[in-house]
Structure formats: C-alpha cells, structure tokens
Design a protein around this motif. Structure first.
Motif, PDB file in Angstrom:
ATOM      1  N   SER A 136       0.827  -1.208   0.000  1.00  0.00           N
ATOM      2  CA  SER A 136       0.000   0.000   0.000  1.00  0.00           C
ATOM      3  C   SER A 136       0.860   1.256   0.000  1.00  0.00           C
ATOM      4  CB  SER A 136      -0.938  -0.005   1.212  1.00  0.00           C
ATOM      5  OG  SER A 136      -0.205   0.158   2.420  1.00  0.00           O
ATOM      6  N   TYR A 137       1.995   1.227   0.692  1.00  0.00           N
ATOM      7  CA  TYR A 137       2.858   2.408   0.721  1.00  0.00           C
ATOM      8  C   TYR A 137       3.694   2.547  -0.547  1.00  0.00           C
ATOM      9  CZ  TYR A 137       1.383   3.667   5.330  1.00  0.00           C
ATOM     10  OH  TYR A 137       0.603   4.074   6.378  1.00  0.00           O
ATOM     11  N   VAL A 138       3.935   1.453  -1.240  1.00  0.00           N
ATOM     12  CA  VAL A 138       4.546   1.542  -2.562  1.00  0.00           C
ATOM     13  C   VAL A 138       3.596   2.260  -3.520  1.00  0.00           C
ATOM     14  CG1 VAL A 138       5.301   0.215  -4.573  1.00  0.00           C
ATOM     15  CG2 VAL A 138       6.035  -0.468  -2.284  1.00  0.00           C
ATOM     16  N   VAL A 139       2.310   1.909  -3.450  1.00  0.00           N
ATOM     17  CA  VAL A 139       1.302   2.578  -4.277  1.00  0.00           C
ATOM     18  C   VAL A 139       1.220   4.062  -3.923  1.00  0.00           C
ATOM     19  CG1 VAL A 139      -1.170   2.695  -4.808  1.00  0.00           C
ATOM     20  CG2 VAL A 139      -0.035   0.468  -4.597  1.00  0.00           C
ATOM     21  N   ILE A 140       1.262   4.361  -2.628  1.00  0.00           N
ATOM     22  CA  ILE A 140       1.198   5.761  -2.185  1.00  0.00           C
ATOM     23  C   ILE A 140       2.385   6.552  -2.718  1.00  0.00           C
ATOM     24  CG2 ILE A 140       1.414   7.254  -0.155  1.00  0.00           C
ATOM     25  CD1 ILE A 140      -0.326   5.244   1.355  1.00  0.00           C
ATOM     26  N   LEU A 141       3.595   6.004  -2.579  1.00  0.00           N
ATOM     27  CA  LEU A 141       4.794   6.702  -3.058  1.00  0.00           C
ATOM     28  C   LEU A 141       4.762   6.885  -4.571  1.00  0.00           C
ATOM     29  CD1 LEU A 141       7.536   4.965  -0.856  1.00  0.00           C
ATOM     30  CD2 LEU A 141       6.635   7.285  -0.617  1.00  0.00           C
ATOM     31  N   PHE A 142       4.237   5.888  -5.285  1.00  0.00           N
ATOM     32  CA  PHE A 142       4.119   6.005  -6.737  1.00  0.00           C
ATOM     33  C   PHE A 142       3.142   7.112  -7.110  1.00  0.00           C
ATOM     34  CE2 PHE A 142       2.270   4.823 -10.844  1.00  0.00           C
ATOM     35  CZ  PHE A 142       3.417   4.638 -11.609  1.00  0.00           C
ATOM     36  N   THR A 143       2.036   7.210  -6.376  1.00  0.00           N
ATOM     37  CA  THR A 143       1.023   8.235  -6.651  1.00  0.00           C
ATOM     38  C   THR A 143       1.531   9.630  -6.324  1.00  0.00           C
ATOM     39  OG1 THR A 143      -0.695   6.621  -6.109  1.00  0.00           O
ATOM     40  CG2 THR A 143      -1.353   8.928  -6.185  1.00  0.00           C
ATOM     41  N   LEU A 144       2.363   9.762  -5.289  1.00  0.00           N
ATOM     42  CA  LEU A 144       2.848  11.072  -4.859  1.00  0.00           C
ATOM     43  C   LEU A 144       3.753  11.740  -5.882  1.00  0.00           C
ATOM     44  CD1 LEU A 144       3.612  10.471  -1.067  1.00  0.00           C
ATOM     45  CD2 LEU A 144       1.791  11.876  -2.053  1.00  0.00           C
ATOM     46  N   ARG A 145       4.212  10.999  -6.866  1.00  0.00           N
ATOM     47  CA  ARG A 145       5.062  11.616  -7.889  1.00  0.00           C
ATOM     48  C   ARG A 145       4.344  12.739  -8.621  1.00  0.00           C
ATOM     49  NH1 ARG A 145       7.205   7.404 -11.993  1.00  0.00           N
ATOM     50  NH2 ARG A 145       4.934   7.202 -12.230  1.00  0.00           N
ATOM     51  N   ASN A 146       3.009  12.639  -8.724  1.00  0.00           N
ATOM     52  CA  ASN A 146       2.226  13.625  -9.458  1.00  0.00           C
ATOM     53  C   ASN A 146       1.729  14.769  -8.582  1.00  0.00           C
ATOM     54  OD1 ASN A 146       2.446  11.945 -11.762  1.00  0.00           O
ATOM     55  ND2 ASN A 146       0.680  10.732 -11.073  1.00  0.00           N
ATOM     56  N   HIS A 147       2.077  14.758  -7.291  1.00  0.00           N
ATOM     57  CA  HIS A 147       1.638  15.810  -6.386  1.00  0.00           C
ATOM     58  C   HIS A 147       2.667  16.935  -6.314  1.00  0.00           C
ATOM     59  CE1 HIS A 147      -1.238  12.758  -5.273  1.00  0.00           C
ATOM     60  NE2 HIS A 147      -1.786  13.514  -4.334  1.00  0.00           N
TER      61      HIS A 147
END
Length: 311
Positions: free
Chosen positions: A215-226
């Motif tokens: 779940s935190y891998v997904v979160i870190l991947f998503t944060l690239r666009n923030h």
C-alpha cells in the motif's frame, strides 16, 4: 477431546534473579507504563474533544490508542508487580486468559494499522472520493471487522493450548505466558501445535506486513504527481504510520515466523513489542504530526484558560 492438566499454576522465571537489576527494571517499566497510559490518554482526549474526531484517520488512531492501553496492560502491571516478589507465579486460568488477551488486542492493533494504511491509500490515490469511501458507517464496520478478526485469532490460539496436558515442570522461561514457553513444558509432542501457531500468527502477520508495504509503494508512486507541499504533508502523515508498523511488526514477525521453539533473545524481542514499541507510539503520532500538535494546543489551552477563568 479430553483436556488434562495436573498443575494449577506456572512459575515465571522473569527477566533476572539479581536484586539490583530487578529494582532497576521496576523503576524503568513503571516509567514506561505511566508513559504509555498518559500518552495514549492524551491522544484519546485530544481527538475526542477536537475537530479531528470527524476525520477517519484520527478515528482509527483513537481506537489504536485504546488497544495500545489494553494490550500493554495484559503484561506490564504483572511484570512490575513481580519485580517486588521473590516467587513469581501465575494461575493456570490467568495464564490462559493472558494468552487470549494478548493475541486478541494484538491482532486488533494489527488490523487497525492495516485499516489506517488503507485510509491513507484512499486519501492520496482517490482524494475526490475519500469521504464517500471512508464514510463513518464504513469506518465503524472496519473497526468491528478488526474486533472479529482479533477474536477468531485469539480463540484459535487458546484452543490449541487448553487441550495440552501439563504435568510438570511448570517453569516458564519468560516474564509472561508466551505460547512457545508453554509448548516447551507441555507433556506431549507439540510439534504440530507449534507449526499451527506459526501458521496462525507468523504467516498471517507476514501477509499483512506485505499488504502494508504494498500500500505504501502505491502511495509513493502516486505522490510523484503531487506538488512538493502535497508530498511533504502526505509523507509526514504516512511517515508516522510506517514507523509504528516497523516497530510493531519487526519483533512480532521474528517472534512467530520461525521454528516453534524458544531462544535466549525471545525476552528482549518480547519486551520490545509488548512495552517499548507501545511507549513510542504516542510520541510518534504527536511529535511528527502537525494536525495532532495543533489540536492539542487548542484543546488543552482552552481547558487551561477556562479553568483559570473559573478560578
């Protein structure tokens, strides 16, 4: 199956037989327990009387703090009291109850930590749908599922123990009733039971840890666009949760994902996940969390000022 036992109590060998070490441990663990109680009560009161109460993340955090108090209270008061006596004993029934309570509250904590990871994943990956997905009714359901999961896990663990025959010796090389020390003194071959314990606790814990990591891998991947500010705020919140997960799961996985036997290091790792890690949880969630610090200032400053006005 007929359950046989020829003993009424167990003798706990404790942490050390040296008087000076016992005095130090009494003072140290008394401090730890008071820190756990005061820190988690501070979190509970702050969340309940602030704007954070309506936020799902802090709703789960309040339940996590409650479980921290219950979980460590299964062991620490007994440990502190035993430091003052020479003969450390625990009744058979109390021993089984301690095993049940520790696994019950411990599994609830694990499932709440998993729920909090899911909450952060939804908040970061689906922010526009967050309040719909994490509605208060759904939050209630997730907490109830955690309690049911804890009950199923703990009942299965205790059921495997209560039908083991105990006929002596009845000395447990620990400061509480651990499953592996109990298996060691049982008057029968406990290999199959040990394997089932590892499957129940170790493998389940490892699977949950992998899900949390994913779940935190997904979160870190998503944060690239923030934005940079958005990433900083999200990482600050998630960082606290990741720290707690590592502190809790690391020693727990070592304790149960291994051959079903006892090791000299068991007491140290047990101290870590029963007392030390719960003591750091309130500090991690308050000192590393801006929203909690702001809420604490508002709640406790208002109480102080209102008390001064009344005087």
């Amino acid at each position: 199956m007929e359950c046989k036992k020829n003993i009424s109590e167990f003798f706990l060998m404790g942490l050390s037989s040296k008087q000076n070490i016992q005095v130090f441990c009494f003072m140290f663990f008394s401090f730890c327990y008071l820190t756990i109680l005061s820190g988690n009560l501070l979190i509970l009161i702050t969340i309940r009387w602030s704007f954070l109460f309506n936020k799902p993340m802090y709703y789960f955090l309040s339940h996590l703090s409650s479980m921290d108090i219950c979980y460590t209270s299964c062991v620490t008061p007994k440990l502190i009291g035993d430091m003052l006596v020479r003969r450390k004993t625990i009744l058979y029934e109390s021993c089984m109850l301690q095993v049940f309570a520790m696994h019950f509250f411990g599994m609830i904590e694990i499932l709440i930590l998993t729920t909090m990871a899911f909450d952060r994943c939804v908040a970061i990956c689906r922010p526009l749908h967050y309040m719909v997905i994490m509605s208060r009714s759904r939050c209630h359901i997730l907490i109830w599922v955690s309690w049911v999961g804890g009950a199923v896990h703990s009942f299965s663990q205790v059921f495997m123990l209560i039908c083991l025959p105990f006929c002596g010796p009845n000395e447990l090389d620990n400061y509480y009733c651990g499953i592996f020390p109990l298996l060691k003194v049982a008057c029968t071959d406990t290999y199959i039971t040990g394997v089932l314990v590892v499957a129940n606790s170790g493998i389940v814990g490892s699977i949950i840890f992998v899900l949390l990591f994913g779940s935190y891998v997904v979160i870190l991947f998503t944060l690239r666009n923030h934005s940079a500010e958005g990433r900083r705020k999200a990482l600050s919140t998630c960082g606290s949760h990741i720290t707690v997960v590592v502190l809790f799961f690391g020693p727990s996985i070592f304790a149960y994902l291994r051959p079903p036997t006892t090791f000299p290091e068991d007491k140290i790792f047990a101290l870590f996940y029963t007392i030390i890690a719960p003591m750091f949880n309130p500090l991690i969630y308050t000192l590393r969390n801006t929203e909690m610090k702001n809420a604490m200032k508002k709640v406790w400053c208002q109480k102080t000022f209102s008390g001064d006005k009344q005087n």
